[in-house]
Design a protein around this motif. Structure first.
Motif, PDB file in Angstrom:
ATOM      1  N   GLN A 263       2.290 -15.648   5.996  1.00  0.00           N
ATOM      2  CA  GLN A 263       1.128 -16.348   6.750  1.00  0.00           C
ATOM      3  C   GLN A 263      -0.196 -15.555   6.399  1.00  0.00           C
ATOM      4  O   GLN A 263      -1.061 -16.155   6.148  1.00  0.00           O
ATOM      5  N   GLU A 264      -0.041 -14.340   6.160  1.00  0.00           N
ATOM      6  CA  GLU A 264      -1.492 -13.562   5.947  1.00  0.00           C
ATOM      7  C   GLU A 264      -1.246 -12.309   5.449  1.00  0.00           C
ATOM      8  O   GLU A 264       0.124 -11.611   5.235  1.00  0.00           O
ATOM      9  N   VAL A 265      -1.951 -11.698   4.534  1.00  0.00           N
ATOM     10  CA  VAL A 265      -1.980 -10.558   3.811  1.00  0.00           C
ATOM     11  C   VAL A 265      -3.333  -9.691   4.392  1.00  0.00           C
ATOM     12  O   VAL A 265      -4.347 -10.351   4.346  1.00  0.00           O
ATOM     13  N   LEU A 266      -3.002  -8.535   4.489  1.00  0.00           N
ATOM     14  CA  LEU A 266      -4.294  -7.508   4.827  1.00  0.00           C
ATOM     15  C   LEU A 266      -4.769  -6.912   3.671  1.00  0.00           C
ATOM     16  O   LEU A 266      -3.998  -6.244   2.759  1.00  0.00           O
ATOM     17  N   VAL A 267      -6.115  -7.039   3.278  1.00  0.00           N
ATOM     18  CA  VAL A 267      -6.627  -6.538   2.258  1.00  0.00           C
ATOM     19  C   VAL A 267      -7.595  -5.313   2.624  1.00  0.00           C
ATOM     20  O   VAL A 267      -8.377  -5.613   3.586  1.00  0.00           O
ATOM     21  N   GLY A 268      -7.440  -3.999   1.877  1.00  0.00           N
ATOM     22  CA  GLY A 268      -8.222  -3.113   2.371  1.00  0.00           C
ATOM     23  C   GLY A 268      -8.566  -1.977   1.338  1.00  0.00           C
ATOM     24  O   GLY A 268      -7.723  -2.046   0.177  1.00  0.00           O
ATOM     25  N   GLY A 269      -8.995  -1.047   1.428  1.00  0.00           N
ATOM     26  CA  GLY A 269      -9.323   0.079   0.409  1.00  0.00           C
ATOM     27  C   GLY A 269     -10.702  -0.205  -0.588  1.00  0.00           C
ATOM     28  O   GLY A 269     -11.028   0.578  -1.333  1.00  0.00           O
ATOM     29  N   ALA A 270     -10.969  -1.450  -0.549  1.00  0.00           N
ATOM     30  CA  ALA A 270     -12.066  -1.780  -1.189  1.00  0.00           C
ATOM     31  C   ALA A 270     -12.397  -3.199  -1.036  1.00  0.00           C
ATOM     32  O   ALA A 270     -11.792  -3.912  -0.315  1.00  0.00           O
ATOM     33  N   ALA A 271     -13.718  -3.416  -1.359  1.00  0.00           N
ATOM     34  CA  ALA A 271     -14.291  -4.741  -0.782  1.00  0.00           C
ATOM     35  C   ALA A 271     -13.576  -5.932  -1.362  1.00  0.00           C
ATOM     36  O   ALA A 271     -12.899  -5.886  -2.307  1.00  0.00           O
TER      37      ALA A 271
ATOM     38  N   VAL B  92       0.836  -1.082  -0.049  1.00  0.00           N
ATOM     39  CA  VAL B  92       0.139  -0.130   0.133  1.00  0.00           C
ATOM     40  C   VAL B  92       0.829   1.278  -0.084  1.00  0.00           C
ATOM     41  O   VAL B  92       1.883   1.335   0.842  1.00  0.00           O
ATOM     42  N   PRO B  93       0.717   2.237  -0.848  1.00  0.00           N
ATOM     43  CA  PRO B  93       1.590   3.315  -1.214  1.00  0.00           C
ATOM     44  C   PRO B  93       1.645   4.130   0.034  1.00  0.00           C
ATOM     45  O   PRO B  93       0.523   4.507   0.675  1.00  0.00           O
TER      46      PRO B  93
ATOM     47  N   ALA C 268       0.267  -5.655   3.233  1.00  0.00           N
ATOM     48  CA  ALA C 268      -0.667  -5.010   3.063  1.00  0.00           C
ATOM     49  C   ALA C 268      -0.888  -4.264   1.840  1.00  0.00           C
ATOM     50  O   ALA C 268       0.097  -3.810   1.232  1.00  0.00           O
ATOM     51  N   ALA C 269      -2.107  -4.298   1.063  1.00  0.00           N
ATOM     52  CA  ALA C 269      -2.182  -3.897  -0.137  1.00  0.00           C
ATOM     53  C   ALA C 269      -3.963  -4.043  -0.439  1.00  0.00           C
ATOM     54  O   ALA C 269      -4.602  -4.563   0.134  1.00  0.00           O
TER      55      ALA C 269
END
Lengths: 551, 551
Positions: free
Chosen positions: B296-304, B226-227, B272-273
């Motif tokens: 192990q995990e990635v965080l997704v956000g900013g849109a559904a 994520v920028p 995160a992205a």
């Protein structure tokens, strides 16, 4: 330019609402002789709401103090939530304090109401004539209404809750307002009052939940052995509502056998207590076994953690012991001793874990000498540890005690070193350091080496007056149960030999004595003041074990 | 009664000192065409100290704004630390904004200095004549001094640092003072400025580190895709200094192939992205393979988060996808969708994880209807989501925009439901909801069902004017690469049949079109405004696929 952020306060009230909704299905579990009592946080907050309404009905208004004289149990958790969230101030009384100190503290805090476990009424009743400010006593538990007490109205807790409204108009407190207070254990004088704010409680709770502290989320079951009347149970009750970690409360069952039973039945993943509790539990597990397989780690604080305790739990029971340092004045989380990522082999990691730990981002540490000069963090220079941060006290209630502070920093009275990466090693309490011939001898250092010897269960070292050297160390030994000697002196000579491989020759004690148990303060800390008194009064049977003399 | 706690402010300055000492050996790793550049946090803060001194030397004083036009890299991290810690205000410029908006934002923020990656100079240079407030341009990277630019002094970053003093007298800022600012992406009008305070940055960083958010400590390596010019990179740079997590910065290498290479080489445990980045990476991994075993995990956000993305990463690559919701206005962490402890079977857990998540303790959520009535959290009632908390904006820089707030709560413009235990499901943006014959149709719901179909790569649904029903849904489909059709209409008919098993009949779109790619905003969000424009301009080739008509 102005920040556009909302000015929302950090409050216990917010924690209560969060716990009741987002973590409404997590639970508090209280251990009793008949097994576990359990209630969800939704249920807990529903009862806390009735408690707040009832306290308001009894006249509690503004920031008046509501005291508790209770073990760790469901109702104590309800008071922890209701009292600050309603804008009043929670004051847990330490039931192990001597009567005179209890009276002094309750008067000094101006307590108005006491919530008391029925089993502790005999402790409270004789104090009431000396506490005219207390108008109501609320008795928790017990099937019968208590005998009328002189000068106060008595209430049954459950009856009060049953009759209270189920809704309460929670305020939105200022974050700097008082939420709770604790008195220091007063090993060096009168107990001093520390008043926590809503802000400090909230921030401290966040830190307790962090991965580098207790790492709490709603999958964790956390056992709070540390009493709720001691340094706010290290913040666990509030951190539990914040994170959704379920909270295991042992009631008065703090002995090793029922604790082991509680752990086997309710399977906590983490737990917190002072070293003496863990020492007893370890001895119990070694002797009788027990299922502690749920425990991934236990937090040890309140006193230095003997390395034998650390290795014993890990090697024989697979439980990792994490040491932490703090004080009533520091809310109490000051440092936690987890090995850093850059630690090399297991020995290197254990060296880090055997320190007092490193601080979180909000806590700043420094070292000073007697002139107030700030000393380097080089891992070698010894100075007095000073602390600064948003959950560190900046004064004491009413007394102020400016001599305990320097430029806004709390002077801890602990001596130690700090490494460049922030790891603190405590060498002594400033008042316990032994000043021998112009050099300092660390009593903590000698104690650590002595307790590492298999014949020793516990050890204390105090400075005693010496004509030639000003002070010399006296070693006080509690032998391990299995230890057989051809005479105590032979045992002392062995220990002296053991020490001679580990410390400089001039640090070796020549005065030795033995006790069945060491004297402890009300919060389970070694009471060196009492040891010094006994020595001065000639009550100790001291052997001289020389080898060569000092220096 | 007064709290006795110290009034220590929560500041970026504290974070900087903590990172430099306690986490001095953790590292920032920047990916370049030649491989990894790495520097410890001790080294990073040493350079940030020189940067602060250099900026002061160039006249930056008080809370003046220092802008950046940079990718995620070492030097951007140095600016993230130096600028707020010196008391000035960091303003990362979104390099994907159109020229007009960039100029508007830089003028509106009153930026004085710009730090710019050498590769982005061509973007900045033509803007400078319209930005008379900017007196200095500092060029990061590049071997040659830049061409002189009209009206500004140009500097080479490394030269500036080399010549700057190595010590800087850091201030102790007020926690409510401005630390950084970001502009919203302006999908519905002019971009609005959000000004973060030192307090909000510090508190948000604590939350990012919590186990129920990203769970950061010094053992973690965190990849910030994520920028840093978008919602402060979700707080990762500050959380990294706080926790000691090492920070992996991809520079401009955001395409799937170099990202996969970076991950394989530097082995992050978390990342995160926005969904589009993860979607491309997933397609790349499926097609070409790659070693993402460290993740192990990635965080997704900013849109559904499309459910196909979630299941694809987990089932085929063993990476858990965690959805989160937030906005520039919320710092941005608002909710995180981890399954609660009380979730039953894996299906139940996945249902929780497919929501937008639940809030942390400091963030309060509520739902309101168009009259401002507060609606129940019953998991069914749809209302506009409103947010309150210490890292949520309460206004906008200069414009204020009171219509975006109600009684101190931020109106998010998102419609959704909240369960009793706080899980949010977003049904739509308020402006994207389709109002058909007096009923609401959720475009997000239709999009989720469409992207779950194997023939579909991406899907968007917008409301378009309809004489009879006011509005009807138009489905915009991007076919998966492998999809073969005997004609688009046949494909649309299949999708309509697919939907008919999943939504009410009156919600089925009868208007369908296809595009090679969906239009995106500067921050990678689906740009429905642009889709509506193209439809109105007749630029879309729309098929009518009926079956029966609506209702």
């Amino acid at each position: 330019m102005l920040s556009t952020m909302q000015r929302r306060p950090l409050t216990v009230t917010t924690l209560l609402h969060h716990g009741a909704t987002v973590h409404g299905r997590s639970e508090a579990v209280t251990w009793t002789e008949g097994g576990a009592r359990r209630l969800t946080y939704a249920g807990t907050v529903a009862r806390a709401t009735r408690l707040a309404a009832a306290l308001r009905g009894l006249g509690i208004d503004g920031d008046q103090r509501v005291a508790t004289l209770m073990w760790n149990n469901q109702e104590h958790l309800e008071a922890y939530l209701a009292v600050p969230a309603m804008g009043a101030v929670l004051h847990p009384l330490n039931l192990r304090l001597p009567r005179g100190q209890l009276c002094h503290i309750a008067r000094h805090a101006d307590d108005r109401i006491v919530l008391v476990d029925e089993s502790l009424l005999p402790l409270l009743t004789p104090l009431l004539p000396e506490l005219p400010g207390i108008r109501h006593v609320i008795v928790v538990g017990g099937a019968q209404p208590p005998e009328p007490l002189p000068g106060v109205a008595t209430h049954m807790y459950e009856e009060l809750l049953r009759e209270a409204p189920e809704k309460f108009d929670w305020p939105d407190p200022d974050e700097d307002s008082a939420a709770a207070m604790c008195y220091t254990s007063g090993t060096t004088g009168d107990p001093q009052g520390v008043v926590y704010s809503h802000r400090s409680v909230f921030l401290h709770s966040m830190q307790v939940c962090m991965p580098d502290a207790l790492s709490l989320d709603d999958s964790v079951r956390a056992l709070a052995v540390v009493p709720m009347f001691h340094a706010m149970a290290w913040g666990l009750p509030y951190a539990a509502l914040m994170s959704g970690a379920s909270l295991l409360l042992p009631g008065p069952h703090l002995q090793a056998a029922p604790l082991a039973e509680f752990i086997a039945a309710e399977r906590p993943g983490t737990a917190a207590a002072v070293p003496t509790v863990w020492g007893s539990l370890l001895a119990h597990l070694d002797a009788y076994g027990g299922d502690v397989s749920s425990l991934q780690e236990v937090l040890v604080g309140g006193a230095a953690c003997p390395s034998a305790l650390m290795t014993g739990f890990e090697e024989r029971h697979g439980v990792r012991v994490i040491a932490a340092w703090g004080m009533t004045e520091t809310s109490p989380l000051g440092t936690v001793a987890r090995a850093p990522h850059h630690a090399g082999d297991p020995g290197d990691a254990l060296r880090y874990r055997s320190t007092a730990g490193r601080p979180p981002a909000a806590v700043e540490l420094r070292l000073t000498n007697e002139n107030g000069d700030v000393l380097p963090h080089d891992g070698a220079t010894v100075g007095e540890l000073e602390v600064r941060g948003p959950w560190i006290t900046g004064s004491y209630h009413l007394t102020g005690a400016p001599e305990k502070f320097r430029d806004g920093w709390l002077r801890t009275g602990d001596l130690g070193t700090i490494t460049p990466d922030g790891f603190v090693t405590l060498t002594d309490r400033a008042k316990d350091v032994i000043k021998s011939g112009g050099e300092w001898i660390s009593s903590v250092d000698l104690e650590n080496h002595l307790t590492a010897h298999p014949a020793v269960r516990e050890a204390a070292v105090i400075g005693v007056p010496d004509e030639r050297w000003d002070e010399r160390p006296l070693a006080v030994i509690v032998w391990a149960e299995h230890t057989q000697h051809s005479g105590a002196s032979a045992g002392f000579a062995d220990l002296r030999t053991h020490l001679s491989d580990r410390v400089a020759r001039w640090q070796l004690p020549e005065r030795w004595t033995t006790l069945k148990t060491l004297p402890m303060t009300s919060v389970g800390k070694l009471d060196k003041k009492e040891l010094r008194r006994r020595y001065a009064a000639g009550e100790l049977d001291v052997s001289e074990v020389s080898g060569a003399t000092a220096v």
